[in-house]
Write a protein that holds these residues in place. Sequence first.
Motif, PDB file in Angstrom:
ATOM      1  N   GLU A 258       2.778 -83.928 -24.657  1.00 39.26           N
ATOM      2  CA  GLU A 258       3.087 -85.678 -24.217  1.00 39.26           C
ATOM      3  C   GLU A 258       3.616 -85.660 -25.954  1.00 39.26           C
TER       4      GLU A 258
ATOM      5  N   ARG B 214       7.699 -85.108 -26.093  1.00 43.85           N
ATOM      6  CA  ARG B 214       8.016 -85.915 -25.169  1.00 43.85           C
ATOM      7  C   ARG B 214       8.067 -87.020 -26.064  1.00 43.85           C
TER       8      ARG B 214
ATOM      9  N   VAL C 171       7.749 -85.343 -17.970  1.00 44.19           N
ATOM     10  CA  VAL C 171       9.182 -84.646 -17.932  1.00 44.19           C
ATOM     11  C   VAL C 171       9.498 -84.361 -16.794  1.00 44.19           C
TER      12      VAL C 171
END
Length: 275
Positions: A41, A44, A92
């Motif tokens: 996370e 990303r 992703v």
Amino acid sequence: MPVVHHHIRVSDFDIGNDLPFVLFAGPCVIEGEDFSLKVAEDMRDIAARVGVPLVFKSSFDKANRTSVDGFRGPGLDEGLRILQRVKDELGVAIITDVHTPEQAKPVAEVADILQTPAFLCRQTDFITEVAKAGKPVNVKKGQFLAPWDMPHVLEKAKSTGNADIMLCDRGTSFGYNNLVSDFRSLMVMAETGAPVVYDVTHSVQQPGGLGGATGGNREYVPGLSRAAVSIGVAAVFMEVHPDPDNAKSDGPNSVALVDLEALLMSLKGIDSLVK
């Protein structure tokens, strides 16, 4: 004859030597479910801020650890379950290593890109079985191999009908416990038209350099990655960890998560200039 650059579609972006570079990155090995989700996370969000497409990398098994006591990861089934969750919840793309021919099909059901270990690049049955799985493949050049030998490996992979093959440099053996990056390799491999990937963190490894483990010099990562991007590559591969000194694998050569955004901004500027 000018080189025709092959483009590979992954998720919602394309990978090619003449396109803006893509980042393949993540912790060397899956160290846990919550850990993987949190790091993915954060990465990303960093990649989105900088404007670089991200393919999240982490291994379910490190079959090539120096010591029998080295942490290998959660294994195929549990590792793929975690990677599928990362993919579904964070949106992703995923790249992960395949270590045996039998793993290719189950890994291809989850991963967007399959990666073959450098030591296995000359194993014909392995390379062709991974390519047959039908997903893009990142083939790592063996540390022992000349770059002009890689077109033969590329031909093996493409003989299966899979045209989406990338070639990756991760340094070349230079005496014992040492690797060197010969940046001619990136240019030589790019002449095939295949997307070329530079694996910067494995290029600064010192294989077996800590006796029972592999050492590394992460301080060279920014300079080497900038040099590679200045030549023009399709993707940069790097292992990134929130606490490299306590990573369960490849800590000495991993990039600290806190340093990733500034490095990516630098690389993006160079990439934009040369392309």
